[in-house]
Design a protein around this motif. Sequence first.
Motif, mmCIF file in Angstrom:
data_model
loop_
_atom_site.group_PDB
_atom_site.id
_atom_site.type_symbol
_atom_site.label_atom_id
_atom_site.label_comp_id
_atom_site.label_asym_id
_atom_site.label_seq_id
_atom_site.Cartn_x
_atom_site.Cartn_y
_atom_site.Cartn_z
ATOM 1 N N GLY A 1 -34.486 37.323 18.427
ATOM 2 C CA GLY A 1 -34.605 38.688 18.948
ATOM 3 C C GLY A 1 -33.868 38.877 20.261
ATOM 4 N N GLN A 2 -33.766 37.794 21.057
ATOM 5 C CA GLN A 2 -33.056 37.880 22.336
ATOM 6 C C GLN A 2 -31.545 37.878 22.160
ATOM 7 N N GLU A 3 -31.066 37.364 21.017
ATOM 8 C CA GLU A 3 -29.624 37.305 20.767
ATOM 9 C C GLU A 3 -29.151 38.708 20.377
ATOM 10 N N LYS A 4 -28.355 39.334 21.237
ATOM 11 C CA LYS A 4 -27.985 40.744 21.065
ATOM 12 C C LYS A 4 -26.543 40.959 20.604
ATOM 13 N N ARG A 5 -25.733 39.903 20.575
ATOM 14 C CA ARG A 5 -24.325 40.102 20.221
ATOM 15 C C ARG A 5 -24.161 40.486 18.752
ATOM 16 N N VAL A 6 -24.953 39.880 17.909
ATOM 17 C CA VAL A 6 -24.897 40.186 16.478
ATOM 18 C C VAL A 6 -25.876 41.306 16.181
ATOM 19 N N LYS A 7 -25.368 42.442 15.766
ATOM 20 C CA LYS A 7 -26.197 43.624 15.529
ATOM 21 C C LYS A 7 -26.714 43.629 14.094
ATOM 22 N N ARG A 8 -27.595 42.685 13.806
ATOM 23 C CA ARG A 8 -28.165 42.579 12.467
ATOM 24 C C ARG A 8 -29.626 42.181 12.574
ATOM 25 N N GLY A 9 -30.322 42.221 11.455
ATOM 26 C CA GLY A 9 -31.723 41.856 11.427
ATOM 27 C C GLY A 9 -31.937 40.358 11.501
ATOM 28 N N ILE A 10 -33.207 39.978 11.622
ATOM 29 C CA ILE A 10 -33.564 38.579 11.769
ATOM 30 C C ILE A 10 -33.064 37.745 10.596
ATOM 31 N N LYS A 11 -33.201 38.253 9.381
ATOM 32 C CA LYS A 11 -32.834 37.484 8.192
ATOM 33 C C LYS A 11 -31.347 37.124 8.209
ATOM 34 N N ASN A 12 -30.498 38.092 8.546
ATOM 35 C CA ASN A 12 -29.057 37.827 8.593
ATOM 36 C C ASN A 12 -28.700 36.885 9.741
ATOM 37 N N LYS A 13 -29.413 37.005 10.865
ATOM 38 C CA LYS A 13 -29.160 36.091 11.977
ATOM 39 C C LYS A 13 -29.534 34.663 11.587
ATOM 40 N N GLN A 14 -30.638 34.517 10.857
ATOM 41 C CA GLN A 14 -31.028 33.188 10.396
ATOM 42 C C GLN A 14 -29.951 32.584 9.503
ATOM 43 N N PHE A 15 -29.460 33.385 8.585
ATOM 44 C CA PHE A 15 -28.440 32.885 7.662
ATOM 45 C C PHE A 15 -27.190 32.471 8.428
ATOM 46 N N LEU A 16 -26.781 33.283 9.402
ATOM 47 C CA LEU A 16 -25.593 32.965 10.180
ATOM 48 C C LEU A 16 -25.804 31.690 10.981
ATOM 49 N N ALA A 17 -26.993 31.521 11.547
ATOM 50 C CA ALA A 17 -27.287 30.305 12.317
ATOM 51 C C ALA A 17 -27.226 29.067 11.438
ATOM 52 N N GLY A 18 -27.628 29.227 10.173
ATOM 53 C CA GLY A 18 -27.595 28.101 9.252
ATOM 54 C C GLY A 18 -26.195 27.687 8.851
ATOM 55 N N LEU A 19 -25.248 28.618 8.971
ATOM 56 C CA LEU A 19 -23.874 28.324 8.570
ATOM 57 C C LEU A 19 -22.943 28.055 9.743
ATOM 58 N N ASP A 20 -23.305 28.501 10.922
ATOM 59 C CA ASP A 20 -22.398 28.440 12.068
ATOM 60 C C ASP A 20 -23.096 27.727 13.229
ATOM 61 N N ASN A 21 -22.701 26.483 13.495
ATOM 62 C CA ASN A 21 -23.328 25.709 14.573
ATOM 63 C C ASN A 21 -23.110 26.336 15.939
ATOM 64 N N ASN A 22 -21.986 27.009 16.135
ATOM 65 C CA ASN A 22 -21.723 27.660 17.420
ATOM 66 C C ASN A 22 -22.714 28.796 17.667
ATOM 67 N N TYR A 23 -23.006 29.557 16.597
ATOM 68 C CA TYR A 23 -23.986 30.642 16.742
ATOM 69 C C TYR A 23 -25.381 30.067 16.983
ATOM 70 N N LEU A 24 -25.735 28.996 16.285
ATOM 71 C CA LEU A 24 -27.031 28.339 16.506
ATOM 72 C C LEU A 24 -27.161 27.880 17.950
ATOM 73 N N ALA A 25 -26.092 27.292 18.496
ATOM 74 C CA ALA A 25 -26.116 26.825 19.882
ATOM 75 C C ALA A 25 -26.301 28.003 20.841
ATOM 76 N N ARG A 26 -25.701 29.151 20.510
ATOM 77 C CA ARG A 26 -25.850 30.346 21.357
ATOM 78 C C ARG A 26 -27.309 30.803 21.374
ATOM 79 N N VAL A 27 -27.942 30.776 20.198
ATOM 80 C CA VAL A 27 -29.358 31.177 20.115
ATOM 81 C C VAL A 27 -30.238 30.213 20.901
ATOM 82 N N LEU A 28 -29.997 28.910 20.755
ATOM 83 C CA LEU A 28 -30.803 27.900 21.460
ATOM 84 C C LEU A 28 -30.635 28.022 22.967
ATOM 85 N N ALA A 29 -29.469 28.447 23.403
ATOM 86 C CA ALA A 29 -29.203 28.568 24.841
ATOM 87 C C ALA A 29 -30.032 29.662 25.485
#
Length: 260
Positions: free
Chosen positions: A230-258
């Motif tokens: 919810g804090q990640e604001k760069r990607v303008k999509r819902g939680i489900k799509n953000k989860q999917f993107l995090a599962g495929l893109d390690n850079n995006y996952l690292a951004r969320v963890l940060a």
Amino acid sequence: MKLKPKITIADHFWGIEDPRIDRTKRHNLIDIMTIAVCAVICGADGWKVLELSGCIVTIDAIGCQKEIVKLITQQNADYVIALKKNQDNLYDEVEKLFSSGIATGFEGIAHSTYKTEETGHGRHEIRNYVMLMEPRLNPDSVWSKFNSVGMVESVRSLNGETTVETHYFISSLESNAKQFGNSIRSHWGIENSLHWILDVALKEDDCRIRKDNAPQNFAILKHIAVNLLGQEKRVKRGIKNKQFLAGLDNNYLARVLALA
């Protein structure tokens, strides 16, 4: 302005007592907890590895990236991905292709069609699905297994007003409009039901984790995941799509963890 100090996952979970006995400790507790947090952020709802083989993955336009398409096909799965107007020239090319095809009755173009009609709650909706086999849109094979394009025309009547919406898709499927239509309808059905993040997007009600303290532990992991996503604001999509993107893109996952 004083900068916020960086806090790691290890800092967050510092001081948690490990309840395991020594002979059962095959991995460090902090490693297990870190992997668990990452897994739930990426969409896990249990302890099984996500297996895509044989599935049809449907994603909104956020997924219309060559890298994501490649990852899907590498797992022997098919995809149906929505196009948006900001997708370079691909959207315009697909739109022109369908406009031309409609004008000529798709003469000389391999295609298939499918139609559904639904009535309920004062609403009447007709959906026309068309799929075209069009390799010319991917001449250099820059999109992995790009075999077809699809169009959905939705004609909806409600309270005396009629609206028409048209959506375009790219897909690895062969020209099978019925299969394409069923995939899209399933995807929209899921999206329309995402009223509560924890209950639906993170499958709180359907969770099969029941043993000992596992339900409470997994609930905490889900709350951590939804707060970070919810804090990640760069990607303008819902939680489900953000989860999917995090599962495929390690850079995006690292951004969320940060954001922790």
